[in-house]
Design an enzyme around this catalytic site. Structure first.
Site, PDB file in Angstrom:
ATOM      1  CE  LYS A   5      -3.488   0.970   5.096  1.00 33.06           C
ATOM      2  NZ  LYS A   5      -3.106   0.692   3.908  1.00 33.06           N
ATOM      3  CB  SER A  62      -1.058   0.200   1.080  1.00 29.86           C
ATOM      4  OG  SER A  62       0.602   0.065   2.465  1.00 29.86           O
TER       5      SER A  62
END
Length: 805
Positions: free
Chosen positions: A729, A686
């Site tokens: 996140k 990611s």
């Protein structure tokens, strides 16, 4: 002082190794000779003066020992008698003459011939020697009396000798010593030293025999006591029978309990059989205790008792709301479960698994479920469990065997339908004792757990009415088969607003009660709580926040006590905990807002990462150096993350002209990518667009925005692929003051899971390609270089031309 003088001599004799025996001088010993080399040595001695040198070999299992595998000290013996047996072996009787030490050994026509040195000692008599001889003689007489293997008269006659050396050898030959200990005695040439050593050995052997005799006497007394008790018990039974009293009152009581316990037919049959065995056993026997414990456990487990379940949805909703703030999805799922219970008469037990970072309230949720449904609550911690017997128990054949933790917790609950929490299910491990996670498969399978079998009880037990709730921080350590049996509900971390509300409603009141403070002594303002959340904690849950509130309360409590204990009691004004008071009590900030005194920088890009304790931000740095096109990646990155860096670099090279860079820009440059906090391992794809943006920023010399964070996987063609853990996140970005975030377009489906506070305060960009990422993340747009006039094929066409928006 005892002294002796030595006189030595050498002789050349046939040598024969012997096994499992040490022959002493003056000792008559019969043994059988079968080895060919030994037979030859014996025949050579018989043909000469009938003297042969015998030495014990180190290892009795070796058929043909070498000289270095035979003890160097042995005994010269006279062959008294020799008889050839029908099987070819020779039976000999030898008498020890004197000890000798090997000087050299030679192989002489299939047998050993040795040169040995003998030593003759002349002992000076005296009072000390007489005392030593007297001590050895007296102690040996004690030894013979205690030993059951020696004839008293013959042994006493054998030790009536004048020579101390002969006395030592005679006593040593008749002691029950190991081969090594006898060899040690044989190797002592000085008779005084040898006699002293024999005296010490006699003391040890007499002590051993005394202990053995004491133990034998104790065992005999215990056997007599057991027989006496058995006889008296039988007599008591007979007397009670004559008096007409119930001799089986205890047995009858157990039988009545078994019949009314509500056991299954199989369990009741087994309990009755065990009761019959117990009835026929002596009450004081160890086996009867085992049987009684087994019956006690069978009766202690709840077979039919159930908690009366509360199925009022409004009451359950009130309980959940009063115990927990937020967690709306979790509450909805619990209320749905209760609604089904209300409509279905005999529903199967549910198995939920709460997965989330530490401190978000997973364990307390289980307690709230029990409170809302009116069930009993039991908790079993699985952290560090590595023995399958912890789940299933031990079989009764083992001493001290007990049921497994599942049955023990059911006994503790006292009902068939408790809320059973399996805490830290992701922390189990396995070793040679078995795999506890495999044992849990049966417990957590609604199709099997109605007939769960514990090794100790060894009967089927119904767990289908139990409401199982498991908790875990991560899923990847839980075996797939176990995951398949649970309904996983993920708990993300709290936003700052949620933490503020939780602190107001629960944490402050709890810590004030714990420290004995009242509302007239302390008041927490929102600015103070906000300071604790922002500058003293960095977590997804509220555990550290509660700890810091507790620290503040303790310091105020100390001030209150100090003011009341002084000579002149002074009234302390109410402590108001605001943003300025917190640093006075707790010291400087532990964390700082990353956006404070920070500016846009070249090659520094903020990325978003997921960890076991929630989301986190990671600043990716890129710098350029003169070199030859080498890409260096540091920060303890995993294999997948390193491959993402390579993919990002390949994308930049393939799009060099569109990024305003010459095609061969990399030939004279080395690029170094670094992700700080190098001691912490990092992995995953990611960070792809973050590393690509950092490289582009460093190469184009355009600063990256410090108020923008991003996450997404990159392909060689510049596409942005979806990632996981988006909620965690974004919550990390929100915690650190980030105002904009860039995410893959395909993650737009996760938007309903994002808290409203984040969606209101942050600008969220969903993108398909790196071109979109660069437009948002860099301070200004990149000016592309004109394409060369020469015909050619572009390796990677612009992302806009290949991706449908």
């Amino acid at each position: 002082m005892l002294t002796s003088k030595e006189k030595s001599d050498t002789k050349r004799l046939p040598m024969m190794p012997i096994r499992d025996v040490v022959i002493f001088p003056y000792m008559m010993t019969p043994f059988v000779v079968g080895r060919e080399s030994s037979v030859r040595a014996l025949e050579e001695a018989m043909a000469a003066d009938k003297k042969i040198f015998l030495a014990t070999q180190h290892d009795a299992s070796i058929d043909e020992p070498k000289p270095n595998e035979i003890y160097a000290v042995g005994t010269i013996v006279n062959i008294v008698q020799s008889l050839k047996l029908p099987d070819g072996n020779i039976k000999v009787l030898v008498e020890g003459v004197e000890r000798a030490k090997v000087v050299s050994v030679a192989d002489d026509e299939g047998f050993f011939r040795a040169i040995v040195r003998t030593a003759t000692f002349r002992v000076e008599t005296g009072a000390q020697l007489d005392a030593l001889v007297s001590r050895v003689t007296g102690r040996f007489e004690e030894y013979v009396k205690l030993s059951q293997n020696l004839n008293y008269e013959s042994m006493i006659a054998a030790i009536r000798v004048d020579e101390p050396g002969k006395l030592a050898d005679t006593v040593g030959a008749n002691l029950q010593l190991t081969i090594e200990e006898k060899q040690e005695l044989l190797e002592i040439f000085d008779p005084i030293d040898r006699l002293t050593r024999v005296a010490d050995m006699l003391d040890i052997e007499i002590e051993k025999l005394s202990v053995d005799r004491t133990i034998q006497g104790r065992v005999k007394r215990q056997m007599e006591k057991a027989q006496k008790e058995y006889y008296l018990n039988e007599k008591i039974k007979a007397i009670q029978k004559e008096l007409g009293r119930g001799e089986k009152s205890e047995i009858d009581e157990l039988k009545k309990k078994i019949e009314t316990a509500g056991m299954t037919a199989d369990a009741q049959e087994k309990a009755m059989a065990e009761l019959k065995r117990l009835e026929n056993m002596p009450p004081m026997s160890a086996e009867s205790t085992v049987s009684r414990n087994y019956l006690d456990w069978l009766l202690a487990v709840p077979w039919k008792k159930k908690s009366k379940e509360i199925r009022d949805l409004k009451f359950a909703e009130q309980v959940l709301e009063s115990d927990h703030y937020g967690l709306e999805k979790i509450k909805e799922r619990i209320l749905e479960f209760l609604a089904v219970r209300r409509l279905v008469k005999n529903p199967k037990g549910s198995i939920l698994c709460f997965v989330g970072p530490p401190g978000v309230g997973k364990t307390s949720l289980g307690m709230s479920i029990a409170k809302a449904t009116g069930r009993k609550f039991v908790r079993m911690s699985l952290g560090g469990v590595r023995d399958e017997a912890e789940i299933r128990g031990h079989r009764r054949t083992y001493i001290g065997a007990l049921p497994g933790q599942v049955i023990q917790m059911m006994k503790k609950a006292g009902t068939r339908n408790p809320v059973f929490m399996l805490d830290e299910v992701d922390k189990m491990s396995m070793d040679f004792r078995g795999d506890p996670s495999a044992a849990l498969l049966e417990v957590l399978d609604p199709e099997q757990n109605f007939m769960f079998v514990d090794h100790y009880l060894d009967v089927e037990y119904d767990l289908s009415q139990v409401f199982f709730v498991a908790t875990a921080n991560v899923m990847h350590t839980i075996p797939p088969a176990l995951q398949d049996r649970m309904e996983v509900i993920r708990l993300s971390g709290y936003t700052e607003l949620e933490k503020m509300e939780i602190a107001r409603r629960f944490l402050v009141r709890k810590q004030m009660e714990a420290t004995g403070l009242s509302a007239s002594q302390i008041e927490f303002q929102d600015q103070g709580l906000n300071a604790l959340i922002q500058y003293y904690t960095r977590e997804s849950g509220v555990r550290n926040l509660e700890r810091e509130i507790g620290n503040v309360c303790r310091k105020i409590a100390r001030q209150v006590v100090n003011s009341e204990s002084g000579k002149q009691k002074t009234k302390v004004s109410k402590a108001v905990i605001d943003g300025e008071k917190v640093p006075e009590l707790l010291g400087p900030w532990k964390f700082r807002d990353l956006q404070a005194d920070k500016k846009n920088e070249i090659g520094a890009v903020i990325g978003l990462a997921w960890t076991e304790v929630g989301g986190q931000i990671l600043t990716t740095e890129c710098t350029l150096m003169e070199g030859k096109g080498k890409l260096t990646v540091t920060g303890k990155l995993g294999e997948v993350m390193q491959e993402s860096a390579q993919a990002a670099m390949s994308y930049v090279r393939s799009r060099a002209m569109h990024l305003g860079l010459p095609r061969d820009f990399y030939r004279n440059l080395d690029i170094h990518l670094h992700i700080p906090e190098g001691a912490i391992p990092k992995d995953g794809p990611s960070a792809g667009i973050t590393m690509a943006t950092a490289i582009v920023s460093a190469l184009t010399r355009i600063p990256a925005r410090c108020d923008v964070a991003m996450t997404g996987e990159i392909t060689l063609r510049g596409k942005v692929l979806p990632i996981g853990g988006l909620k965690e996140k974004l919550m990390a970005a929100h915690r650190h003051g980030i105002v904009e975030a860039i995410m893959p377009r395909e993650n737009e489906k996760d938007l309903p899971d994002i808290p409203d506070a984040i969606k209101k305060t942050m600008k969220l960009h969903f993108v398909d390609s790196m071109d979109e990422v660069l437009k948002i993340a860099l301070e200004k747009e990149i000016t592309a270089l004109p394409m060369p006039a020469t015909a050619g094929v572009e390796i990677a066409p612009p992302a806009e031309e290949t991706i449908a928006h």
